[in-house]
Design an enzyme around this catalytic site. Structure first.
Site, PDB file in Angstrom:
ATOM      1  CG  HIS A   6      -1.947   1.057   1.279  1.00  0.00           C
ATOM      2  ND1 HIS A   6      -2.955   1.066   2.218  1.00  0.00           N
ATOM      3  CD2 HIS A   6      -2.133   2.156   0.530  1.00  0.00           C
ATOM      4  CE1 HIS A   6      -3.727   2.127   2.040  1.00  0.00           C
ATOM      5  NE2 HIS A   6      -3.231   2.819   1.027  1.00  0.00           N
ATOM      6  CG  HIS A   8      -1.548   5.982  -2.243  1.00  0.00           C
ATOM      7  ND1 HIS A   8      -2.338   5.194  -3.043  1.00  0.00           N
ATOM      8  CD2 HIS A   8      -2.039   5.851  -0.983  1.00  0.00           C
ATOM      9  CE1 HIS A   8      -3.264   4.617  -2.284  1.00  0.00           C
ATOM     10  NE2 HIS A   8      -3.098   4.985  -1.032  1.00  0.00           N
ATOM     11  CB  ALA A  73      -5.862   7.255  -2.281  1.00  0.00           C
ATOM     12  CB  SER A  74      -6.474  12.397  -1.232  1.00  0.00           C
ATOM     13  OG  SER A  74      -5.211  12.924  -1.591  1.00  0.00           O
ATOM     14  CG  HIS A 179      -7.647   3.642  -0.765  1.00  0.00           C
ATOM     15  ND1 HIS A 179      -7.923   4.955  -0.450  1.00  0.00           N
ATOM     16  CD2 HIS A 179      -6.413   3.385  -0.259  1.00  0.00           C
ATOM     17  CE1 HIS A 179      -6.899   5.470   0.209  1.00  0.00           C
ATOM     18  NE2 HIS A 179      -5.972   4.535   0.346  1.00  0.00           N
ATOM     19  CG  HIS A 224      -6.678   3.027   5.770  1.00  0.00           C
ATOM     20  ND1 HIS A 224      -7.686   3.113   4.842  1.00  0.00           N
ATOM     21  CD2 HIS A 224      -5.622   3.675   5.218  1.00  0.00           C
ATOM     22  CE1 HIS A 224      -7.275   3.792   3.789  1.00  0.00           C
ATOM     23  NE2 HIS A 224      -6.034   4.145   3.987  1.00  0.00           N
ATOM     24  CD  GLU A 283      -2.657   5.231   3.214  1.00  0.00           C
ATOM     25  OE1 GLU A 283      -2.907   5.177   4.423  1.00  0.00           O
ATOM     26  OE2 GLU A 283      -3.527   5.489   2.356  1.00  0.00           O
TER      27      GLU A 283
HETATM   28 ZN   LIG Z   1      -3.995   4.624   0.690  1.00  0.00          ZN
END
Ligand SMILES: [Zn+2]
Length: 338
Positions: A6, A8, A73-74, A179, A224, A283
């Site tokens: 995980h 990003h 992701a965001s 996600h 998470h 992450e």
């Molecule tokens: Zn993530």
């Protein structure tokens, strides 16, 4: 081998954000804006610079070997724009991940985002998944269970709406990390309540519907640490018992990652969830970037917590590598990373 499943690309060079900002301005002015894909101008050296002081440095310092890497992701922000703008944005983001993995084939393996426009059939996501896996060697995808960005007004994950995507994932033998992206609902903080709530919600949708039993090969990672699920294991198990849901059978389809940023949280996760269903992840570089003054460790240096846990060596091997290889079988194919 230690595989972090995980990560990003949170540190993209400025050209990426600039392209997206221009697209966002255009759809703000005209919601029906289509535009064109165009190009994002980012040099290989900019990509190297963006990673070598961040993800690559931490990977090496903390002792991980490989990160399964996906777009930020965001920034997926499926609620922004329309099906055309989401498609172009997803394609660019995925092509950028491909470039990262080509530059550092032993450090990163690619996972894609999908266009997922609210109110639009899932077909364009199926097409993008196929393009990434078959054309560019991607090994998995991120699926946003709430493309509305915090309003949850789309179909739940068990709804037939999603089935073409689940079918394509099974056919390609790739998993999804479930996600969410940024919240546009002020009640939900993106990387706090929105992320953890969505993790719990995705699990609950799978448990209460039992739909995953219709897809023998369907595999999800709930990130998470599974949100509230491990902490409330008895509630979910008890509800399943009362209602006749298949609590144990769901574990043929679901894995929980270790993005839990304190020792006792990880200890609980490892104690409650069968070891075969836990996959190592950090992450990083992500939502929590500081050092815990009580321990002196970075909160997101999750390898420390696994190392310090009471798992025996064989169980640690499962969490650090073997479970992840089972979830991502394409990791071992020639176009993946050995
Ligand atoms: Zn993530």
């Amino acid at each position: 081998m230690i595989i972090d499943c995980h990560g990003h690309y949170t540190t993209t060079p400025p050209g990426v954000g600039e392209w997206r900002d221009a697209q966002k301005s255009a759809v703000e002015a005209d919601p029906a804006f289509v535009g064109e894909k165009g190009s994002i101008r980012v040099a290989d050296d900019e990509i190297r610079d963006s990673l070598e002081g961040a993800q690559l440095k931490l990977q090496s310092e903390r002792g991980a070997d490989l990160t399964i890497f996906s777009p930020r992701a965001s920034w997926m922000a499926h609620h922004v724009g329309n099906e055309h703008t989401s498609k172009y944005w997803s394609q660019h983001q995925n092509e950028l991940i491909k470039r990262v993995c080509d530059l550092y084939p032993t450090n990163f393996a690619p996972v894609c985002q999908l266009p997922q426009s609210p109110g639009v059939a899932i077909d364009s996501s199926v097409a993008e998944l196929e393009r990434c896996v078959e054309g560019m060697g991607f090994i998995g995808c991120n699926v946003n269970p709430d493309p509305s960005g915090g309003h949850w007004n789309g179909p739940p994950l068990w709804d037939r709406y999603w089935w073409p995507l689940w079918e394509k994932m099974c056919e390609l033998d790739v998993p999804a990390m479930i996600h969410v992206s940024a919240s546009c609902n002020d009640n939900l903080f993106t990387t706090g309540s929105h992320y953890l709530g969505a993790d719990t919600t995705a699990y609950m949708q799978a448990l209460s519907s039992g739909f995953m039993n219709d897809f023998e090969n369907l595999r999800w990672i709930i990130p998470h640490g599974g949100g509230a699920v491990p902490y409330h294991w008895g509630r979910f198990k008890g509800m399943a018992q009362d209602k006749g849901w298949d609590f144990a059978g769901l574990l043929d389809h679901i894995w929980f990652d270790t993005c839990v940023y304190h020792q006792r949280g990880i200890d609980l996760l490892l104690d409650v969830v069968p070891t075969a269903n836990v996959v190592f992840a950090s992450e990083m570089v992500g939502a929590v970037r500081g050092i815990d003054p009580d321990t002196g460790h970075y909160y997101d240096d999750t390898k420390v917590y696994i190392d310090n846990s009471s798992l025996d060596a064989a169980s640690k091997q499962l969490v650090f590598e073997d479970n992840t290889r089972r979830v991502f079988p394409r990791l071992s194919l020639p176009q993946g990373v050995q």
